[in-house]
Design a protein around this motif. Structure first.
Motif, mmCIF file in Angstrom:
data_model
loop_
_atom_site.group_PDB
_atom_site.id
_atom_site.type_symbol
_atom_site.label_atom_id
_atom_site.label_comp_id
_atom_site.label_asym_id
_atom_site.label_seq_id
_atom_site.Cartn_x
_atom_site.Cartn_y
_atom_site.Cartn_z
ATOM 1 N N TYR A 71 -17.580 -3.804 7.755
ATOM 2 C CA TYR A 71 -17.141 -4.865 6.834
ATOM 3 C C TYR A 71 -16.513 -4.251 5.584
ATOM 4 O O TYR A 71 -15.442 -4.681 5.142
ATOM 5 N N ASP A 72 -17.168 -3.239 5.022
ATOM 6 C CA ASP A 72 -16.626 -2.566 3.833
ATOM 7 C C ASP A 72 -15.272 -1.926 4.135
ATOM 8 O O ASP A 72 -14.361 -1.948 3.294
ATOM 9 N N ARG A 73 -15.129 -1.376 5.326
ATOM 10 C CA ARG A 73 -13.877 -0.739 5.724
ATOM 11 C C ARG A 73 -12.733 -1.752 5.780
ATOM 12 O O ARG A 73 -11.654 -1.526 5.226
ATOM 13 N N PHE A 74 -12.981 -2.884 6.442
ATOM 14 C CA PHE A 74 -11.944 -3.911 6.544
ATOM 15 C C PHE A 74 -11.698 -4.590 5.190
ATOM 16 O O PHE A 74 -10.584 -4.972 4.874
ATOM 17 N N ARG A 75 -12.747 -4.729 4.391
ATOM 18 C CA ARG A 75 -12.607 -5.332 3.067
ATOM 19 C C ARG A 75 -11.737 -4.451 2.167
ATOM 20 O O ARG A 75 -10.861 -4.956 1.451
ATOM 21 N N THR A 76 -11.965 -3.136 2.220
ATOM 22 C CA THR A 76 -11.162 -2.210 1.426
ATOM 23 C C THR A 76 -9.698 -2.245 1.860
ATOM 24 O O THR A 76 -8.785 -2.270 1.021
ATOM 25 N N ALA A 77 -9.466 -2.281 3.169
ATOM 26 C CA ALA A 77 -8.086 -2.349 3.684
ATOM 27 C C ALA A 77 -7.409 -3.644 3.245
ATOM 28 O O ALA A 77 -6.233 -3.652 2.857
ATOM 29 N N PHE A 78 -8.150 -4.747 3.281
ATOM 30 C CA PHE A 78 -7.579 -6.031 2.863
ATOM 31 C C PHE A 78 -7.224 -6.007 1.373
ATOM 32 O O PHE A 78 -6.149 -6.484 0.975
ATOM 33 N N ARG A 79 -8.095 -5.452 0.560
ATOM 34 C CA ARG A 79 -7.821 -5.373 -0.887
ATOM 35 C C ARG A 79 -6.620 -4.469 -1.185
ATOM 36 O O ARG A 79 -5.799 -4.779 -2.046
ATOM 37 N N GLN A 80 -6.542 -3.338 -0.469
ATOM 38 C CA GLN A 80 -5.398 -2.447 -0.677
ATOM 39 C C GLN A 80 -4.093 -3.128 -0.267
ATOM 40 O O GLN A 80 -3.081 -3.020 -0.958
ATOM 41 N N ARG A 81 -4.131 -3.822 0.862
ATOM 42 C CA ARG A 81 -2.920 -4.513 1.315
ATOM 43 C C ARG A 81 -2.534 -5.622 0.345
ATOM 44 O O ARG A 81 -1.345 -5.846 0.085
ATOM 45 N N SER A 82 -3.529 -6.335 -0.191
ATOM 46 C CA SER A 82 -3.237 -7.407 -1.152
ATOM 47 C C SER A 82 -2.642 -6.850 -2.442
ATOM 48 O O SER A 82 -1.833 -7.520 -3.100
ATOM 49 N N ALA A 83 -3.020 -5.623 -2.804
ATOM 50 C CA ALA A 83 -2.489 -4.992 -4.017
ATOM 51 C C ALA A 83 -1.152 -4.299 -3.755
ATOM 52 O O ALA A 83 -0.554 -3.746 -4.674
ATOM 53 N N GLY A 84 -0.678 -4.296 -2.495
ATOM 54 C CA GLY A 84 0.590 -3.674 -2.152
ATOM 55 C C GLY A 84 0.484 -2.182 -1.911
ATOM 56 O O GLY A 84 1.501 -1.483 -1.912
ATOM 57 N N LEU A 85 -0.731 -1.676 -1.684
ATOM 58 C CA LEU A 85 -0.944 -0.253 -1.437
ATOM 59 C C LEU A 85 -1.023 0.017 0.065
ATOM 60 O O LEU A 85 -1.195 -0.889 0.875
ATOM 61 N N GLN A 86 -0.917 1.300 0.412
ATOM 62 C CA GLN A 86 -1.041 1.732 1.812
ATOM 63 C C GLN A 86 -2.523 1.674 2.210
ATOM 64 O O GLN A 86 -3.381 2.233 1.527
ATOM 65 N N ASP A 87 -2.824 0.977 3.339
ATOM 66 C CA ASP A 87 -4.198 0.946 3.834
ATOM 67 C C ASP A 87 -4.275 1.689 5.157
ATOM 68 O O ASP A 87 -3.264 2.123 5.700
ATOM 69 N N GLU A 88 -5.477 1.859 5.694
ATOM 70 C CA GLU A 88 -5.654 2.650 6.914
ATOM 71 C C GLU A 88 -5.110 1.963 8.164
ATOM 72 O O GLU A 88 -4.946 2.600 9.198
ATOM 73 N N PHE A 89 -4.841 0.657 8.102
ATOM 74 C CA PHE A 89 -4.320 -0.071 9.250
ATOM 75 C C PHE A 89 -2.807 -0.289 9.168
ATOM 76 O O PHE A 89 -2.261 -1.080 9.918
ATOM 77 N N THR A 90 -2.151 0.423 8.255
ATOM 78 C CA THR A 90 -0.700 0.372 8.123
ATOM 79 C C THR A 90 -0.163 1.790 8.316
ATOM 80 O O THR A 90 -0.626 2.736 7.663
ATOM 81 N N LEU A 91 0.798 1.934 9.229
ATOM 82 C CA LEU A 91 1.383 3.250 9.491
ATOM 83 C C LEU A 91 2.310 3.645 8.354
ATOM 84 O O LEU A 91 2.667 2.830 7.496
ATOM 85 N N ALA A 92 2.742 4.911 8.373
ATOM 86 C CA ALA A 92 3.594 5.440 7.303
ATOM 87 C C ALA A 92 4.951 4.729 7.239
ATOM 88 O O ALA A 92 5.543 4.604 6.167
ATOM 89 N N ASP A 93 5.436 4.227 8.392
ATOM 90 C CA ASP A 93 6.727 3.538 8.392
ATOM 91 C C ASP A 93 6.603 2.065 8.011
ATOM 92 O O ASP A 93 7.573 1.328 8.038
ATOM 93 N N GLY A 94 5.387 1.605 7.675
ATOM 94 C CA GLY A 94 5.186 0.218 7.238
ATOM 95 C C GLY A 94 4.741 -0.737 8.338
ATOM 96 O O GLY A 94 4.530 -1.920 8.105
#
Length: 194
Positions: free
Chosen positions: A91-114
């Motif tokens: 849950y913490d892992r997915f929550r962190t990824a969701f927050r990073q994506r909402s802030a416009g940052l690179q998360d672990e579930f987004t590849l380098a090409d976007g």
């Protein structure tokens, strides 16, 4: 009518068995001294519940009924705690990824090409599911904890229950004594002897 016949036959068999069993008891009691009855200890159930509340399984050890109950208690609690920790970490892992994506940052579930491996809706759905699983695991742990306390208390009560051969059940058939009514009547009497 067949059901009534089987019920009567059942009680006659029980009565016959009880008579044979009581003659054995009389013969045995004449040959040897009877063992003393277990003294009733009214604090035993509360002690068992207290011990179980302090340390899960201690009430079962107090009752000397631990050989199969302790593995169930500790196995169930360890499994549910493991799933609680695992679901909490995910849950913490997915929550962190969701927050990073909402802030416009690179998360672990987004590849380098976007390219997104998991969509934003997928991240939200995973968070909901993992939170439900985490809460269910916590509820299971608490439920096992409470049930082992109740089980220790009930077992302590039942250990003291008198189950000697002095207790018996004697079904008896009594014919009707009504002189005016010649129709057959069926009745059942249960006689408890202590």
């Amino acid at each position: 009518m067949k059901k009534l016949y089987y019920i009567i036959l059942f009680f006659v068999c029980i009565h016959t068995y009880a008579q044979k069993d009581s003659t054995k008891v009389q013969q045995v009691s004449q040959l040897q001294l009877r063992s003393p009855k277990v003294q009733y200890n009214p604090l035993s159930p509360s002690k068992a519940a207290f011990y179980s509340a302090i340390l899960p399984g201690a009430g079962q050890i107090y009752n000397n009924r631990y050989w199969w109950q302790l593995p169930l208690i500790y196995g169930g609690m360890a499994t549910s705690i493991y799933f609680f920790i695992d679901n909490s970490n995910e849950y913490d892992r997915f929550r962190t990824a969701f927050r990073q994506r909402s802030a416009g940052l690179q998360d672990e579930f987004t590849l380098a090409d976007g390219t997104q491996i998991i969509s934003t809706a997928g991240l939200e759905s995973a968070q909901r599911q993992l939170r439900q699983n985490r809460d269910l695991s916590l509820l299971t742990t608490v439920l096992i904890y409470v049930l082992q306390i109740v089980e220790a208390s009930v077992t302590a009560h039942l250990i003291q229950f008198d189950d000697s051969d002095d207790l018996s059940l004697s079904p008896t058939a009594i014919p009707s004594r009504d002189a005016y009514d010649a129709s057959p009547k069926v009745g059942l009497t249960l006689k408890y002897t202590f």
